[in-house]
Design an enzyme around this catalytic site. Structure first.
Site, PDB file in Angstrom:
ATOM      1  N   ASP A 170       0.853  -1.187   0.000  1.00  0.00           N
ATOM      2  CA  ASP A 170       0.000   0.000   0.000  1.00  0.00           C
ATOM      3  C   ASP A 170       0.892   1.242   0.000  1.00  0.00           C
ATOM      4  O   ASP A 170       1.664   1.465   0.943  1.00  0.00           O
ATOM      5  CB  ASP A 170      -0.913  -0.004   1.232  1.00  0.00           C
ATOM      6  CG  ASP A 170      -1.942  -1.123   1.178  1.00  0.00           C
ATOM      7  OD1 ASP A 170      -2.504  -1.337   0.098  1.00  0.00           O
ATOM      8  OD2 ASP A 170      -2.169  -1.778   2.207  1.00  0.00           O
ATOM      9  N   LYS A 229      13.284 -40.306   3.805  1.00  0.00           N
ATOM     10  CA  LYS A 229      11.861 -40.413   4.173  1.00  0.00           C
ATOM     11  C   LYS A 229      11.798 -41.163   5.497  1.00  0.00           C
ATOM     12  O   LYS A 229      11.971 -42.382   5.548  1.00  0.00           O
ATOM     13  CB  LYS A 229      11.063 -41.151   3.096  1.00  0.00           C
ATOM     14  CG  LYS A 229       9.564 -41.144   3.373  1.00  0.00           C
ATOM     15  CD  LYS A 229       8.787 -41.870   2.297  1.00  0.00           C
ATOM     16  CE  LYS A 229       7.289 -41.727   2.535  1.00  0.00           C
ATOM     17  NZ  LYS A 229       6.858 -42.205   3.862  1.00  0.00           N
ATOM     18  N   GLU A 286      12.945 -46.400   4.145  1.00  0.00           N
ATOM     19  CA  GLU A 286      11.595 -46.497   3.569  1.00  0.00           C
ATOM     20  C   GLU A 286      11.543 -45.861   2.188  1.00  0.00           C
ATOM     21  O   GLU A 286      10.818 -46.303   1.312  1.00  0.00           O
ATOM     22  CB  GLU A 286      10.588 -45.817   4.493  1.00  0.00           C
ATOM     23  CG  GLU A 286       9.152 -45.902   4.003  1.00  0.00           C
ATOM     24  CD  GLU A 286       8.222 -45.005   4.801  1.00  0.00           C
ATOM     25  OE1 GLU A 286       7.018 -44.992   4.480  1.00  0.00           O
ATOM     26  OE2 GLU A 286       8.671 -44.318   5.722  1.00  0.00           O
ATOM     27  N   SER A 332     -16.163 -19.211 -11.171  1.00  0.00           N
ATOM     28  CA  SER A 332     -15.608 -18.950 -12.500  1.00  0.00           C
ATOM     29  C   SER A 332     -14.100 -19.102 -12.495  1.00  0.00           C
ATOM     30  O   SER A 332     -13.481 -19.304 -13.528  1.00  0.00           O
ATOM     31  CB  SER A 332     -15.989 -17.541 -12.966  1.00  0.00           C
ATOM     32  OG  SER A 332     -15.285 -16.574 -12.208  1.00  0.00           O
TER      33      SER A 332
END
Length: 841
Positions: free
Chosen positions: A44, A249, A385, A708
């Site tokens: 702003d 992981k 894993e 939309s």
């Protein structure tokens, strides 16, 4: 009087924004630029003129580079005291979000003409050409605000003049408190202090600020009550990439840890508190002398430093095992939300932070850069894993499963719901095998029996947990064949299983029980099918085999959304991921191609007529006569994934099909009412849609609604292709005028923009041969990469926003809700009968 609009938009009993404020005796005129995290981040830009702050919203922020032409949208005047406002505007209020001062100083008129300052400034603003000299910490020298001709009344450009302060490159985001803090924290100043003293992280002062003593920085953002973990998408193989890092992981429980005033919150993805379950983690995190929010994985490590999920299962009862909190992300630090920093910046700060904590229970999750295939082979040898791939420049997107974080598994694993158990056979007691299911399109689907991995202790624990959930009826809609009697239970408990592969019937082959997942919500348990790596390749060009056709995709790394850093490749990935939902709505419909070859900020063009010599022979097209040109036009017809990918590769961000199909081109399948707001709040669009629904209900007409993806709503009325475009348009006009008569102050049926200002335009003129409307699930070339999303009528409320549905979260919504429009082609409103009833009224 100029503050009337400002006051009308605000409830000062709910927001701390100043209601008024007058200048003192100071003769200089101030400017302020505030960084505003509202529905969209913007800046702003405010100039003190005639006792108030003349204000413009600058989406990309001011620039010191004369080559940058920044759009500035003029907004209502703000009171003088707004120059000092910082803080959070509460949700539900106008401009809701966080505001802080980005720059502040004084300014002068560049060419004063003998008028008073205010009189000259007002004259130049009225003429649409204001030239000023700015004296701020960041903004210095000559600037111009120039009103744009032929655009919206409030559209201006903010320009930097070439002077001694001008630069060749400039990014407003490089001067945020988050970035300044990141720069300072990386210095690691005073990290190794005397052992009796608590180490602190120190930071440099901001660029261009006056010299100051280094001190611990604290910001103004409180820690949120809950943070939702960012999620990863499963892909089928490892890859290399310049802009990627790769992590282990970890096989444990995902956990968010928040520390504020040495008080800890520790909770799972489904908001379950872990405070009583894992005291060592709580005690370790509690030692952090900063306000932080961490994201990581709680796990038990075996003697080979591998995660042992089954031991973790029993930790709360046995207390046995080497408990560790492996942390891989930092979301908040000392009053600053860090999610918008890049991943590498966040991890750098995190590593600095954890290096001050002498407790092995909390660890930093290391990573490797670029070489994912080598890292994956290491993972395979060490029997991990799997691995996680993350884009190094990615922001942290709370609660989203996008394409910036990917997971590659070594062992097939799947979360599943325990839906029942079979009677035991042989020596086994209480439970023979677990009957498992997952949600698919909101329906519970059977995926197999699991008896492997169940030992005596596990069976006893499971049996006790399942008894309160026993029910007389099966939770599955279909009949499940079992070789032993089944005890059905409510599908509440989530477990993890590993398995060999999926059968053609989508049943797990050789599943083995690994343990319960206390950290996963039952409703989010869905099939996790690995996407082909080709959908996530980092190369600039790729070739996909779709419908037995090879589709060459080019310029995959080109940014289509510069601010959001969304590439052309990601756009194609999105469309392929939702192909099964969108293609039924495109089948046998001519497509009008709206092409954005260089993204949403650059010029676009429409193409209807395909160049068949340059088009692959497998692309379906149809020649249709054009009344305007008198020639045949070769329209593209998109009936499969290959055509869809080809069309998006042309730069079609949005997909615009006809309302009629090839077998009945003169008779549309739907009547469409397009609700388009013109300088009016979106709640009036919702109100208009509700009134249209009520009008249609009176005639017992079934209709469907979607956002939309741009500014409004689309309402589709199925016709069964039984009436012409002319009849459809007349019916649409009747409904539009009926609702306009009910809401004359907030709606319009007149196309001219001047006549519909501050109203919702009910557009019924789209119902003509050759006109198009953005398809359901189509992305729109708008900020945020919003998606045109089908919604339930119950979702029409004041909380609905275009930004609710975008390229990142739409697939998750589809996985949860399914295609809300899947039956739209089965609905056949008898329009002729309805028109006769209307004529008889």
């Amino acid at each position: 009087m100029s503050l009337v609009k400002y006051k009308q938009k605000r409830n000062f009993s709910k927001t701390a924004e100043p209601e008024s404020g007058k200048k003192g005796k100071a003769t200089s005129h101030i400017f302020v630029v505030q960084r505003h995290h509202a529905s969209r981040l913007h800046y702003d830009f405010r100039l003190e003129v005639d006792g108030v702050l003349k204000s413009w919203a600058v989406p990309k922020g001011p620039s010191m580079n004369p080559a940058d032409k920044r759009l500035a949208m003029e907004v209502e005047d703000h009171p003088y005291d707004y120059k000092d406002f910082e803080g959070t505007i509460p949700a539900g209020n106008y401009g809701a979000g966080t505001v802080y001062i980005w720059d502040k100083g004084t300014f002068e008129i560049l060419h004063p003409n003998g008028n008073s300052f205010d009189k000259e400034a007002l004259r130049e603003i009225k003429s649409g050409d204001l030239k000023i000299v700015m004296k701020g910490k960041k903004l210095k020298g000559e600037f111009a605000l120039v009103k744009m001709k032929g655009k919206e009344d409030n559209a201006w450009l903010l320009l930097k003049h070439k002077d001694e302060y001008a630069v060749s490159e400039y990014n407003s985001e490089d001067y945020t408190p988050e970035k300044v803090k990141a720069q300072g924290l990386k210095e690691k100043a005073a990290m190794k202090q005397a052992s009796k003293k608590k180490p602190v992280i120190r930071a440099k002062t901001a660029p261009a600020a006056a010299p100051a003593k280094q001190k611990k920085i604290t910001g103004g953002h409180p820690v949120k009550k809950r943070y939702k973990p960012m999620l990863a998408t499963l892909v089928n193989e490892a890859f290399d990439g310049e802009e990627w890092l790769f992590e282990t992981k970890w096989d444990g429980y995902r956990a968010i840890a928040a520390v504020e005033n040495n008080k800890v919150s520790l909770y799972s993805r489904n908001d379950k508190s872990f405070l009583k379950d894992y005291p060592p983690v709580v005690a370790a995190v509690e030692k952090i002398s900063h306000t932080v929010v961490l994201d990581g994985e709680i796990m038990v490590l075996d003697n080979k430093n591998r995660a042992d999920f089954q031991t973790l299962q029993h930790y709360t009862t046995t207390g046995k095992g080497h408990l560790v909190y492996m942390v891989f992300d930092l979301l908040h630090l000392d009053g600053y939300e860090l999610q918008q920093l890049s991943l590498l910046e966040r991890k750098s700060l995190l590593k600095d932070l954890l290096s001050t904590l002498n407790d092995d229970t909390v660890r930093f999750s290391e990573h490797a850069l670029k070489n994912g295939t080598k890292f994956f082979e290491k993972a395979r040898k060490l029997q991990w894993e799997g691995i996680i791939a993350k884009k190094t420049d990615s922001a942290y997107e709370e609660g989203r499963r996008g394409m910036s974080w990917l997971k590659i598994k070594i062992v097939n694993e799947q979360e599943a719901l325990i839906c029942g158990y079979t009677a035991p056979r042989g020596s086994r007691k209480k439970i023979g095998a677990l009957v498992l299911g997952i949600y698919e399109n909101k329906k519970l689907k059977y995926i197999g029996h699991c008896g492997g991995g169940l030992n005596e202790a596990t069976i006893s624990e499971l049996y006790n947990r399942l008894q309160p959930l026993v029910t007389k009826t099966s939770p599955f809609a279909e009949k499940v064949a079992t070789n032993m009697p089944v005890t059905w239970v409510k599908p509440v408990l989530v477990c993890e299983v590993k398995f060999q592969e999926w059968t053609s019937d989508k049943i797990m082959r050789q599943p083995i029980f690994l343990g319960l997942r206390e950290d996963k919500p039952a409703k989010e348990v869905q099939p996790e099918i690995a996407k082909p790596l080709t959908m996530t390749t980092t190369e600039n060009q790729r070739i996909l085999t779709l419908n037995s056709k090879k589709v060459t995709l080019t310029n995959q790394s080109k940014l289509y959304w510069t601010k959001e850093k969304i590439t052309k490749g990601q756009l194609i990935d999105y469309y392929l991921s939702v192909a099964k939902y969108i293609l039924p709505h495109l089948k046998d419909r001519p497509e009008s191609l709206h092409r954005f070859p260089n993204g949403i900020d650059k010029p676009s063009f429409y193409q209807k007529d395909l160049d068949l010599e340059q088009t692959p022979d497998w692309i379906k097209s149809v020649p249709l006569h054009s009344g305007s040109t008198g020639k045949d036009v070769d329209y593209l017809v998109c009936n499969n994934e290959a055509s869809l990918a080809y069309m998006i590769n042309l730069g079609c961000i949005e997909i615009n099909p006809w309302l009629s199909r090839l077998n009945s081109l003169e008779n549309p399948d739907f009547i469409v009412l397009d609700l388009d707001p013109e300088h009016i709040d979106f709640r009036y669009v919702v109100e208009t849609a509700v009134h249209i629904k009520a009008a249609l209900d009176r005639f017992k007409v079934q209709a469907f609604c979607k956002t939309s993806g741009s500014t409004g709503l689309h309402i589709y009325i199925p016709t069964g292709a039984k009436v012409s475009y002319d009849t459809s348009r007349l019916f649409g006009e009747y409904i539009a005028r009926h609702v306009n008569a009910e809401l004359p102050r907030t709606t319009s049926v007149i196309r001219a923009k001047a006549s519909r200002d501050k109203r919702v335009y009910i557009d019924y003129l789209q119902n003509s041969r050759g006109q198009t409307v953005a398809a359901p699930y189509s992305v729109r070339p708008k900020p945020g990469a919003t998606v045109s999303m089908p919604i339930d009528w119950k979702e029409l409320n004041d909380d609905l926003r275009m930004s609710d549905f975008d390229i990142h979260n739409s697939l998750d919504r589809l996985n949860e809700t399914g295609d809300l429009w899947q039956d739209i082609n089965k609905v056949k409103n008898d329009l002729r009968k309805i028109i006769r009833e209307m004529e008889g009224q």
